[in-house]
Write a protein that holds these residues in place. Structure first.
Motif, PDB file in Angstrom:
ATOM      1  N   GLU A 208       0.817  -1.331   0.043  1.00 36.83           N
ATOM      2  CA  GLU A 208       0.106  -0.207  -0.066  1.00 36.83           C
ATOM      3  C   GLU A 208       0.981   1.296  -0.006  1.00 36.83           C
ATOM      4  O   GLU A 208       0.437   2.086  -0.565  1.00 36.83           O
ATOM      5  CB  GLU A 208      -0.891   0.158   1.153  1.00 36.83           C
ATOM      6  CG  GLU A 208      -2.218  -0.670   0.854  1.00 36.83           C
ATOM      7  CD  GLU A 208      -1.912  -2.376   1.373  1.00 36.83           C
ATOM      8  OE1 GLU A 208      -2.750  -3.174   0.770  1.00 36.83           O
ATOM      9  OE2 GLU A 208      -0.954  -2.872   1.890  1.00 36.83           O
ATOM     10  N   VAL A 209       1.903   1.414   0.620  1.00 37.83           N
ATOM     11  CA  VAL A 209       2.668   2.557   0.897  1.00 37.83           C
ATOM     12  C   VAL A 209       4.300   1.856   0.346  1.00 37.83           C
ATOM     13  O   VAL A 209       4.899   0.864   0.856  1.00 37.83           O
ATOM     14  CB  VAL A 209       2.745   2.964   2.278  1.00 37.83           C
ATOM     15  CG1 VAL A 209       3.864   4.084   2.304  1.00 37.83           C
ATOM     16  CG2 VAL A 209       1.382   3.489   2.410  1.00 37.83           C
ATOM     17  N   ILE A 210       4.955   2.882  -0.542  1.00 35.19           N
ATOM     18  CA  ILE A 210       6.675   2.461  -0.428  1.00 35.19           C
ATOM     19  C   ILE A 210       7.164   3.821  -0.180  1.00 35.19           C
ATOM     20  O   ILE A 210       6.841   5.018  -0.789  1.00 35.19           O
ATOM     21  CB  ILE A 210       6.875   2.249  -2.149  1.00 35.19           C
ATOM     22  CG1 ILE A 210       6.368   0.815  -2.486  1.00 35.19           C
ATOM     23  CG2 ILE A 210       8.323   2.260  -2.241  1.00 35.19           C
ATOM     24  CD1 ILE A 210       6.339   0.525  -3.868  1.00 35.19           C
ATOM     25  N   LEU A 211       8.201   3.776   0.508  1.00 38.96           N
ATOM     26  CA  LEU A 211       9.081   4.972   1.112  1.00 38.96           C
ATOM     27  C   LEU A 211      10.334   4.666   0.482  1.00 38.96           C
ATOM     28  O   LEU A 211      10.960   3.803   0.641  1.00 38.96           O
ATOM     29  CB  LEU A 211       9.232   4.963   2.714  1.00 38.96           C
ATOM     30  CG  LEU A 211       9.925   6.182   3.154  1.00 38.96           C
ATOM     31  CD1 LEU A 211       9.238   7.539   2.651  1.00 38.96           C
ATOM     32  CD2 LEU A 211      10.172   6.077   4.493  1.00 38.96           C
ATOM     33  N   ASP A 212      10.560   5.668  -0.514  1.00 39.62           N
ATOM     34  CA  ASP A 212      11.745   5.554  -1.600  1.00 39.62           C
ATOM     35  C   ASP A 212      12.547   6.839  -1.436  1.00 39.62           C
ATOM     36  O   ASP A 212      12.212   7.891  -1.998  1.00 39.62           O
ATOM     37  CB  ASP A 212      11.016   5.339  -2.899  1.00 39.62           C
ATOM     38  CG  ASP A 212      12.074   5.266  -4.147  1.00 39.62           C
ATOM     39  OD1 ASP A 212      13.181   4.862  -3.927  1.00 39.62           O
ATOM     40  OD2 ASP A 212      11.595   5.429  -5.233  1.00 39.62           O
ATOM     41  N   PRO A 213      13.894   6.530  -1.261  1.00 36.53           N
ATOM     42  CA  PRO A 213      14.983   7.538  -1.212  1.00 36.53           C
ATOM     43  C   PRO A 213      15.810   7.306  -2.296  1.00 36.53           C
ATOM     44  O   PRO A 213      16.758   8.302  -2.480  1.00 36.53           O
ATOM     45  CB  PRO A 213      15.898   7.163   0.138  1.00 36.53           C
ATOM     46  CG  PRO A 213      15.716   5.840   0.283  1.00 36.53           C
ATOM     47  CD  PRO A 213      14.234   5.504  -0.148  1.00 36.53           C
ATOM     48  N   VAL A 214      15.280   6.448  -3.268  1.00 38.24           N
ATOM     49  CA  VAL A 214      16.307   6.043  -4.583  1.00 38.24           C
ATOM     50  C   VAL A 214      15.859   6.875  -5.758  1.00 38.24           C
ATOM     51  O   VAL A 214      16.824   7.536  -6.418  1.00 38.24           O
ATOM     52  CB  VAL A 214      16.237   4.563  -4.665  1.00 38.24           C
ATOM     53  CG1 VAL A 214      17.144   4.251  -5.935  1.00 38.24           C
ATOM     54  CG2 VAL A 214      16.871   3.843  -3.570  1.00 38.24           C
ATOM     55  N   GLY A 215      14.543   6.948  -5.971  1.00 36.79           N
ATOM     56  CA  GLY A 215      14.118   7.509  -7.066  1.00 36.79           C
ATOM     57  C   GLY A 215      13.984   6.855  -8.413  1.00 36.79           C
ATOM     58  O   GLY A 215      13.634   5.615  -8.574  1.00 36.79           O
ATOM     59  N   ALA A 216      14.656   7.381  -9.451  1.00 35.88           N
ATOM     60  CA  ALA A 216      14.396   7.049 -10.841  1.00 35.88           C
ATOM     61  C   ALA A 216      14.614   5.512 -11.034  1.00 35.88           C
ATOM     62  O   ALA A 216      14.198   4.694 -11.830  1.00 35.88           O
ATOM     63  CB  ALA A 216      15.411   8.030 -11.636  1.00 35.88           C
ATOM     64  N   SER A 217      15.792   4.996 -10.588  1.00 36.89           N
ATOM     65  CA  SER A 217      16.311   3.551 -11.035  1.00 36.89           C
ATOM     66  C   SER A 217      15.075   2.518 -10.393  1.00 36.89           C
ATOM     67  O   SER A 217      15.028   1.372 -10.795  1.00 36.89           O
ATOM     68  CB  SER A 217      17.645   3.363 -10.486  1.00 36.89           C
ATOM     69  OG  SER A 217      17.811   3.284  -9.034  1.00 36.89           O
ATOM     70  N   TYR A 218      14.163   3.043  -9.198  1.00 34.09           N
ATOM     71  CA  TYR A 218      13.368   1.945  -8.773  1.00 34.09           C
ATOM     72  C   TYR A 218      11.964   2.355  -9.292  1.00 34.09           C
ATOM     73  O   TYR A 218      11.062   1.927  -8.961  1.00 34.09           O
ATOM     74  CB  TYR A 218      13.367   2.077  -7.028  1.00 34.09           C
ATOM     75  CG  TYR A 218      14.430   1.468  -6.545  1.00 34.09           C
ATOM     76  CD1 TYR A 218      15.282   0.672  -7.451  1.00 34.09           C
ATOM     77  CD2 TYR A 218      14.653   1.553  -5.241  1.00 34.09           C
ATOM     78  CE1 TYR A 218      16.588   0.002  -6.808  1.00 34.09           C
ATOM     79  CE2 TYR A 218      15.711   0.442  -4.772  1.00 34.09           C
ATOM     80  CZ  TYR A 218      16.695   0.005  -5.563  1.00 34.09           C
ATOM     81  OH  TYR A 218      17.732  -0.650  -4.958  1.00 34.09           O
ATOM     82  N   ALA A 219      11.855   3.495 -10.296  1.00 30.99           N
ATOM     83  CA  ALA A 219      10.435   3.874 -10.640  1.00 30.99           C
ATOM     84  C   ALA A 219       9.578   2.662 -11.187  1.00 30.99           C
ATOM     85  O   ALA A 219       8.259   2.396 -10.665  1.00 30.99           O
ATOM     86  CB  ALA A 219      10.585   4.984 -11.288  1.00 30.99           C
ATOM     87  N   ALA A 220      10.302   1.834 -12.174  1.00 26.51           N
ATOM     88  CA  ALA A 220       9.271   0.902 -12.745  1.00 26.51           C
ATOM     89  C   ALA A 220       8.937  -0.225 -11.858  1.00 26.51           C
ATOM     90  O   ALA A 220       7.863  -0.637 -11.529  1.00 26.51           O
ATOM     91  CB  ALA A 220      10.153   0.406 -13.955  1.00 26.51           C
ATOM     92  N   LEU A 221       9.908  -0.583 -10.715  1.00 26.63           N
ATOM     93  CA  LEU A 221       9.482  -1.632  -9.741  1.00 26.63           C
ATOM     94  C   LEU A 221       8.616  -1.032  -8.816  1.00 26.63           C
ATOM     95  O   LEU A 221       7.577  -1.782  -8.465  1.00 26.63           O
ATOM     96  CB  LEU A 221      11.094  -1.943  -8.908  1.00 26.63           C
ATOM     97  CG  LEU A 221      10.825  -2.789  -8.069  1.00 26.63           C
ATOM     98  CD1 LEU A 221      10.510  -4.245  -8.327  1.00 26.63           C
ATOM     99  CD2 LEU A 221      12.218  -2.871  -7.043  1.00 26.63           C
ATOM    100  N   ASN A 222       8.691   0.018  -8.372  1.00 30.54           N
ATOM    101  CA  ASN A 222       7.612   0.581  -7.733  1.00 30.54           C
ATOM    102  C   ASN A 222       6.243   0.529  -7.942  1.00 30.54           C
ATOM    103  O   ASN A 222       5.425   0.099  -7.442  1.00 30.54           O
ATOM    104  CB  ASN A 222       7.867   2.137  -7.203  1.00 30.54           C
ATOM    105  CG  ASN A 222       9.287   2.363  -6.124  1.00 30.54           C
ATOM    106  OD1 ASN A 222       9.761   1.346  -5.635  1.00 30.54           O
ATOM    107  ND2 ASN A 222       9.703   3.546  -6.188  1.00 30.54           N
ATOM    108  N   LEU A 223       5.911   0.873  -9.331  1.00 31.54           N
ATOM    109  CA  LEU A 223       4.730   0.892  -9.832  1.00 31.54           C
ATOM    110  C   LEU A 223       4.259  -0.609  -9.998  1.00 31.54           C
ATOM    111  O   LEU A 223       3.039  -1.073 -10.033  1.00 31.54           O
ATOM    112  CB  LEU A 223       5.059   1.405 -11.436  1.00 31.54           C
ATOM    113  CG  LEU A 223       5.278   2.829 -11.400  1.00 31.54           C
ATOM    114  CD1 LEU A 223       5.079   3.348 -12.935  1.00 31.54           C
ATOM    115  CD2 LEU A 223       4.180   3.682 -10.700  1.00 31.54           C
ATOM    116  N   LYS A 224       5.012  -1.432 -10.312  1.00 22.56           N
ATOM    117  CA  LYS A 224       4.819  -3.138 -10.479  1.00 22.56           C
ATOM    118  C   LYS A 224       4.481  -3.387  -8.863  1.00 22.56           C
ATOM    119  O   LYS A 224       3.584  -4.313  -9.018  1.00 22.56           O
ATOM    120  CB  LYS A 224       6.163  -3.797 -10.835  1.00 22.56           C
ATOM    121  CG  LYS A 224       5.759  -5.147 -11.000  1.00 22.56           C
ATOM    122  CD  LYS A 224       6.809  -6.046 -11.349  1.00 22.56           C
ATOM    123  CE  LYS A 224       6.987  -7.510 -11.184  1.00 22.56           C
ATOM    124  NZ  LYS A 224       8.291  -8.263 -11.466  1.00 22.56           N
TER     125      LYS A 224
END
Length: 328
Positions: A208-224
Motif C-alpha cells: 500500500e505504501v512505498i517509502l523511497d529515497p532512491v528515485g529514478a532507478s526504482y520507478a518501474a519496480l515501484n509501479l509494479k
C-alpha cells in the motif's frame, strides 16, 4: 555563550569539512539557545558539503540538521523550556556547532532513559519517517509497507514505527547482514541488491505504501509492486532524477506519487510535525518500544572520517558527532 562572540562550527567546503569560527547568533523571541552535546549526520550533509544542497534562505550554512544538548538561554515567549533542560532539536542547518539558536517549537525533550548522544540521532529520521508514512501517505494499521534503503537511519526509524503502529513492512537492502539487521528491528523480510541490481521474489508485495529515497532507478519496480490505491512517497534521488513512468499503471492502480522534502518546510509546518511526534512517538521511547539505532559516535575533530563512513553506505542506523564530550 553570549551574542557578539564566536563559536566553533562545521562548514562544508568543496567536499571537505572545516571546524571554523562563526559569529554567535542572538537568541530572539520564541527561540532557545542550546549548548550542543552531539549532532546526527545525514546524507543531506554530504550533498551540502559537495556544494549541491544549499540551506534554505535564512538558515545557517553550518552543517547539521539535528542536535542534542542543554538549553543555555531562553528567549521571550518560550514558556515550555528552562535553562538546564536536556533537549534535542530539528534544524534547517547549524546543528554541528558549539551552540545553536533554534525555534523553541522545533525542540523536543530527551526521552527518559536516553543519553544525549542517542537523542542526537532521533529528530531528523523520526520526523522524516512520521511525516512521510503517517501524515502524507496516511498509513493505516494492517497496510503493508516497502522501505527502500531499509537499514539507513530513516529506514531504521520507519521499521520501528510500522511495527509500533500495526503495519507490516519489508525492506530492500545491500546485503544479507543488513537484511538481518532490519528483521531484528521488526521487518517481515526483504530483497537484497547486488552488482546486477535489485531482484525481488515473485510474491513480493503488493504494498500500500512505498517509502523511497532512491528515485529514478526504482520507478518501474515501484509501479509494479504498488497495490491498488498505493502511495509512493519519494524522498530522494540516490538512483537518479529522470525515469520513464508507465502511466497505464498509474491510472489503472490509482497510484499517488508524492514528492516530499522536510528541510525547506516552513517553521509552522515543522512546529506542528514536532508537536505530533512529541504526542504520538516520543512516549514510545520511554516505554522501550522504540530504540535509537546509534551505530557509532565520532569526536568532532574526526568529522571527515565520520562523513566518509556515512558515504560508504555501509552504516546500519545513525552516526553521531560528539561536539562536547563533557555533556552526556
Amino acid at each position: 555563550m553570549h551574542y557578539g562572540g564566536t563559536v566553533k562550527a562545521l562548514q562544508g567546503v568543496e567536499g571537505q569539512v572545516q571546524w571554523v569560527d562563526r559569529p554567535t547568533p542572538a537568541c530572539d523571541v520564541g527561540q532557545v539557545r542550546i549548548r550542543v552535546a552531539a549532532a546526527g549526520l545525514n546524507r543531506a550533509d554530504l550533498l551540502q558539503r559537495a556544494g549541491n544542497y544549499p540551506p534554505p534562505p535564512g538558515a545557517s550554512d553550518t552543517l547539521g540538521l539535528e542536535c542534542s544538548g542543554i538549553v543555555s538561554e531562553v528567549g521571550a515567549g518560550c514558556d515550555d523550556w528552562q535553562v538546564g533542560d536536556r533537549v534535542c532539536a530539528l534544524l534547517a542547518g547549524g546543528g554541528i556547532a558549539e551552540d545553536v539558536v533554534v525555534d523553541a517549537r522545533h525542540v523536543l525533550p530527551v526521552p527518559e532513559g536516553l543519553s544525549l548522544h542517542e537523542a542526537a540521532a532521533l529528530p531528523e529520521v523520526y520526523a522524516t519517517a512520521w511525516l512521510n508514512l503517517f501524515q502524507l501517505a496516511g498509513l493505516k494499521p494492517g497496510e503493508k509497507v516497502l522501505l527502500h534503503a531499509g537499514a539507513s537511519g530513516v529506514g531504521s526509524a520507519a521499521i520501528q514505527l510500522c511495527k509500533a503502529f500495526g503495519s507490516s513492512c519489508w525492506v530492500t537492502v545491500g546485503s544479507q547482514e543488513r537484511l538481518a539487521y532490519c528483521e531484528s528491528l521488526g521487518a517481515s523480510g526483504g530483497a537484497i541488491r547486488d552488482k546486477d541490481g535489485l531482484k525481488v521474489p515473485d510474491d513480493f508485495g503488493p504494498f500500500e505504501v512505498i517509502l523511497d529515497p532512491v528515485g529514478a532507478s526504482y520507478a518501474a519496480l515501484n509501479l509494479k509492486l504498488l497495490a491498488l490505491d498505493g502511495r509512493w512517497v519519494n524522498i530522494g534521488m540516490m538512483g537518479g532524477r529522470k525515469a520513464e513512468v508507465d502511466m497505464a499503471l498509474v491510472l489503472g492502480k490509482r497510484i499517488q506519487l508524492i514528492g516530499s522534502t522536510l528541510r525547506n518546510r516552513d517553521d509552522l509546518f515543522k512546529a506542528e510535525l514536532l508537536r505530533d511526534l512529541r504526542q504520538h512517538v516520543w512516549p514510545l521511547f520511554s516505554e522501550g518500544r522504540l530504540k535509537p539505532q546509534l551505530a557509532r559516535t565520532f569526536p568532532v575533530n574526526e568529522a571527515h572520517e565520520a562523513y566518509e563512513t556515512l558515504e560508504s553506505n555501509q552504516v546500519n542506523g545513525k552516526l553521531v558527532l560528539v561536539v562536547d564530550d563533557s555533556l552526556s
